[in-house]
Scaffold this motif. Sequence first.
Motif, PDB file in Angstrom:
ATOM      1  N   ARG A  28      53.567  36.011  37.942  1.00 34.09           N
ATOM      2  CA  ARG A  28      52.050  36.311  37.706  1.00 34.09           C
ATOM      3  C   ARG A  28      51.507  37.442  36.715  1.00 34.09           C
ATOM      4  O   ARG A  28      50.563  37.110  36.217  1.00 34.09           O
ATOM      5  N   PHE A  29      52.451  38.380  36.374  1.00 38.50           N
ATOM      6  CA  PHE A  29      52.176  39.380  35.496  1.00 38.50           C
ATOM      7  C   PHE A  29      52.093  38.578  33.973  1.00 38.50           C
ATOM      8  O   PHE A  29      51.183  38.972  33.234  1.00 38.50           O
ATOM      9  N   VAL A  30      53.013  37.836  33.538  1.00 42.49           N
ATOM     10  CA  VAL A  30      52.967  37.156  32.377  1.00 42.49           C
ATOM     11  C   VAL A  30      51.730  36.310  32.293  1.00 42.49           C
ATOM     12  O   VAL A  30      51.139  36.416  31.344  1.00 42.49           O
ATOM     13  N   MET A  34      48.939  36.870  29.490  1.00 43.08           N
ATOM     14  CA  MET A  34      48.609  35.960  28.431  1.00 43.08           C
ATOM     15  C   MET A  34      47.279  35.329  28.623  1.00 43.08           C
ATOM     16  O   MET A  34      46.729  34.909  27.515  1.00 43.08           O
ATOM     17  N   ALA A  35      46.630  35.706  29.641  1.00 38.17           N
ATOM     18  CA  ALA A  35      45.059  35.327  29.874  1.00 38.17           C
ATOM     19  C   ALA A  35      44.128  36.312  29.152  1.00 38.17           C
ATOM     20  O   ALA A  35      42.985  36.107  29.077  1.00 38.17           O
ATOM     21  N   ARG A  36      44.719  37.525  28.872  1.00 34.38           N
ATOM     22  CA  ARG A  36      43.858  38.638  28.293  1.00 34.38           C
ATOM     23  C   ARG A  36      43.337  38.319  26.914  1.00 34.38           C
ATOM     24  O   ARG A  36      44.177  37.589  26.221  1.00 34.38           O
ATOM     25  N   GLU A  65      46.125  46.486  27.689  1.00 38.32           N
ATOM     26  CA  GLU A  65      46.038  45.186  28.380  1.00 38.32           C
ATOM     27  C   GLU A  65      46.107  44.244  27.369  1.00 38.32           C
ATOM     28  O   GLU A  65      46.580  43.077  27.776  1.00 38.32           O
ATOM     29  N   ALA A  66      45.197  44.366  26.389  1.00 40.38           N
ATOM     30  CA  ALA A  66      45.045  43.307  25.490  1.00 40.38           C
ATOM     31  C   ALA A  66      46.321  42.967  24.597  1.00 40.38           C
ATOM     32  O   ALA A  66      46.479  41.762  23.915  1.00 40.38           O
ATOM     33  N   SER A  86      62.185  41.985  33.597  1.00 39.65           N
ATOM     34  CA  SER A  86      60.895  43.092  34.219  1.00 39.65           C
ATOM     35  C   SER A  86      61.293  44.220  33.547  1.00 39.65           C
ATOM     36  O   SER A  86      60.406  45.089  33.280  1.00 39.65           O
ATOM     37  N   ASP A  87      62.570  44.847  33.296  1.00 41.70           N
ATOM     38  CA  ASP A  87      62.808  46.140  33.022  1.00 41.70           C
ATOM     39  C   ASP A  87      62.707  45.910  31.604  1.00 41.70           C
ATOM     40  O   ASP A  87      62.159  46.959  30.935  1.00 41.70           O
TER      41      ASP A  87
END
Length: 309
Positions: A28-30, A34-36, A65-66, A86-87
């Motif tokens: 979800r994070f990735v 990538m959608a930013r 965030e960008a 993740s680390d």
Amino acid sequence: MTTAKAATARFAHPSAALNSGRDAGEQRFVKSAMARPLLSREDEADLARRWRDDRDEAALHALTEAHMRLVIAVAAKFKRYGLPFSDLIQEGNIGLMKAADRFEPERDVRFSTYVTWWIRSCIQDYVLRNWSIVRTGTTSAQKSLFFNLRRMRARIGDLDGASISPDNREQIARDLRVRERDVETMAMRLGASDRSLNAPVGDGEDSQWQDFLVDDSVAPEIEVMDRTDSERRSLWLGQAIDDLSPREQFIIRERRLTEDGSTLETLGQTLGISKERVRQIESAALSKLRSNLCAAVGDPYEAGLIPNA
């Protein structure tokens, strides 16, 4: 029914549920990163100024965030070292925050160019600190060797085990400007993994690797006893020698208490007497020493206070 069984099998073990949740969170994070949308040069400079001059947290969030996608891209290059992805991303985010705090838009450099170095630096430092329990790469040359050795070996087609052929070792050392010995050592380190001393030797065995470690040093209690006895003997011998005349003390020390031991002839020349006279004085001095030591500790020869002639 089939769906229920699959769900039961998937979450029957706590670690399976934890890993599944962690993987889903990473995905979800990735996907979100990538959608930013990307920022233009002008937008980067404006956000950087607002954060630097006004401490505008909204501008900081928008700027970082960008560039999360850049963190993910750099972190992905270090996945082969076996550390949690993740680390790696977390360490890259630290580099991203440091870059945002130090970026100077007046230098006319894109923030994406500037931040890449910070992201890579933080991730590399994390890998070096956590890849092994033994710290690997403390100098800049060793760090370069750690992160480039696999690539160099792949390029020259030498990936068979930890050992490197002499010719390839020389070439890698020349290209990376390090010593051949360092190349060989790093190859051995990268070719081996950490092993716990508490790990079992084999399947179904109770023996651990630490059970086969041999300590050749002297036991602490024996070492303390030997040191104490040696100090006590030195004290007794010193007190006994103090009762001798200066000439007797000199002869005893030169003949018995030095590593090589002076000859009777040499001492006779030094003292201006014959070697037979030196022998007589030594014999009389040893008799005095034995008498004094017997009164204090018993037989001095058995105690090792007077070496046998």
